[in-house]
Scaffold this active site. Structure first.
Site, PDB file in Angstrom:
ATOM      1  N   SER A 214       0.906  -1.385   0.116  1.00 23.90           N
ATOM      2  CA  SER A 214       0.073   0.128  -0.042  1.00 23.90           C
ATOM      3  C   SER A 214       0.808   1.393   0.014  1.00 23.90           C
ATOM      4  O   SER A 214       2.058   1.094   0.357  1.00 23.90           O
ATOM      5  CB  SER A 214      -1.007   0.138   1.191  1.00 23.90           C
ATOM      6  OG  SER A 214      -1.477   1.249   1.454  1.00 23.90           O
ATOM      7  N   TYR A 227      -3.006  -0.856  10.011  1.00 24.86           N
ATOM      8  CA  TYR A 227      -2.533  -1.225   8.869  1.00 24.86           C
ATOM      9  C   TYR A 227      -1.265  -0.915   8.481  1.00 24.86           C
ATOM     10  O   TYR A 227      -0.489  -1.404   7.709  1.00 24.86           O
ATOM     11  CB  TYR A 227      -3.639  -0.437   8.059  1.00 24.86           C
ATOM     12  CG  TYR A 227      -3.761  -0.594   6.659  1.00 24.86           C
ATOM     13  CD1 TYR A 227      -4.233  -1.877   6.152  1.00 24.86           C
ATOM     14  CD2 TYR A 227      -3.358   0.481   5.615  1.00 24.86           C
ATOM     15  CE1 TYR A 227      -4.414  -2.127   4.800  1.00 24.86           C
ATOM     16  CE2 TYR A 227      -3.372  -0.196   4.131  1.00 24.86           C
ATOM     17  CZ  TYR A 227      -3.810  -1.199   3.726  1.00 24.86           C
ATOM     18  OH  TYR A 227      -3.943  -1.528   2.498  1.00 24.86           O
TER      19      TYR A 227
END
Length: 361
Positions: A214, A227
């Site tokens: 990401s 995350y």
């Protein structure tokens, strides 16, 4: 005292002026010095700026340069997290390209809609596999299934796409250790577990490992520590694996998608509401008292505003993963994201933290 938004605007304007001055005065001088060292005539400031701008336009506007393609025929790949989102789109995309697809689904045996849709294709090249990346047993069983269904197991498995992942949010003091462990168990340890299990097959094929990280694997953000931690780990694991696999002829690539919340449905208003209720309920009384309900609700409203944000079309992600799997010379990292996120990532990873902290936080 000036409001925070005004300060941010002022800082961004000042930073833009600073870059303009650097490009206007510093760049020509640097280029002229380089020309002098190479025995070339000096160039004017105008020529330097035009050259720089032309290179920038070429970099942005030109399509990716062809670097040769591998033959698709007879090749198979494993994709995790095919129930929905990127994984579901990838399974159908690579099947259309001619690959044999082993589509790992968490809810295969529970009549998950994504798994049912893939099975209803009734294709010999679409094989849906029950796969919870957190389960050693299911990963082992999936590998045995793959071996049994490869046309030629001795040629190995061409690629694995570690796509399975979950996301959550919350300030550090509101986030339980259980949440940190749960997110990393899927995003990081799941990626490692699956990769280790199929790596002998990948090595045999001199194939590809493609890990979905990401933009938050390269830069942190408030409310996203569980995350970010997991995706930073994916980046580090991918780098280490790439160094080790070079001598085996295996290419390892990392995909760093930007904001695709609306396209994948990974964050909805219902999810925000449920998560917010859990965060507040599980927070220690002292944390509730210190932060206050007003502060908490402001951040939850911010998260709700993200639910309809981001790119709606996942094709940039599909295209980059396709290149990573089919190009003879794939890139180490791919950045399918909107320009403003790409700029932010460059600022946060290349400039002093004091600058990015002032600009974005």
């Amino acid at each position: 005292m000036a409001s925070l938004p005004f300060v941010r605007v002022a800082l961004l304007v000042a930073f833009s002026v600073f870059l303009t001055l650097i490009l206007g005065f510093g760049l020509p001088s640097a280029l002229n010095l380089l020309a002098w060292l190479c025995g070339l005539p000096e160039a004017s400031a105008t020529e330097c700026v035009v050259l720089l701008y032309s290179l920038f336009v070429l970099y942005i506007a030109l399509p990716r340069l062809p670097r040769g393609s591998v033959r698709v025929e007879g090749k198979a790949l494993l994709i995790t997290g095919c129930d929905s989102g990127f994984g579901h789109g990838l399974a159908k995309h690579f099947h259309k390209l001619g690959f044999t697809v082993f589509a790992g689904c968490l809810f295969k045996d529970k009549a998950g809609e994504g798994a049912v849709e893939l099975e209803n294709m009734h294709s010999d090249r679409m094989k849906v596999v029950q796969l919870d990346v957190c389960s050693d047993d299911e990963v082992s069983q999936a590998v045995e299934f793959i071996k049994a269904n490869l046309d030629d197991p001795e040629k190995g498995l061409w690629a694995v796409v570690n796509n399975a992942g979950i996301s959550t949010f919350g300030e550090v003091e509101f986030t339980t250790m259980e949440t940190y462990k749960q997110v990393s168990d899927v995003n990081l340890w799941g990626t490692i577990r699956v990769t280790k299990a199929v790596l002998p097959l990948i090595r045999r094929a001199k194939g590809r490992v493609v890990n979905i990280a990401s933009m938050y694997g390269r830069m942190g953000n408030a409310l996203r520590s569980p995350y970010c931690i997991s995706k930073y780990g994916v980046e580090a694991f991918s780098d280490c694996l790439r160094y080790e696999m070079k001598s085996w002829g295996v290419k390892v690539s990392v995909i760093e998608p930007g904001n695709f919340i609306v396209a994948t449905g990974i964050l909805t208003r219902d999810i925000v509401a449920t998560t917010a209720e859990k965060l507040w309920k599980e927070a220690p009384p002292g944390v509730q008292e210190d932060y206050g309900k007003t502060h908490f609700e402001q951040y939850m409203a911010l998260m709700r505003s993200y639910c309809n944000s981001g790119q709606r079309d996942i094709s940039p992600v599909l295209d980059d993963i396709t290149d990573a799997i089919t190009s003879k010379r794939p890139y180490t990292r791919y950045n399918p994201m909107e320009p403003h996120w790409w700029i932010r990532m460059q600022v946060m990873t290349h400039l002093p933290a004091a600058i990015s902290d002032r600009l974005y936080f």
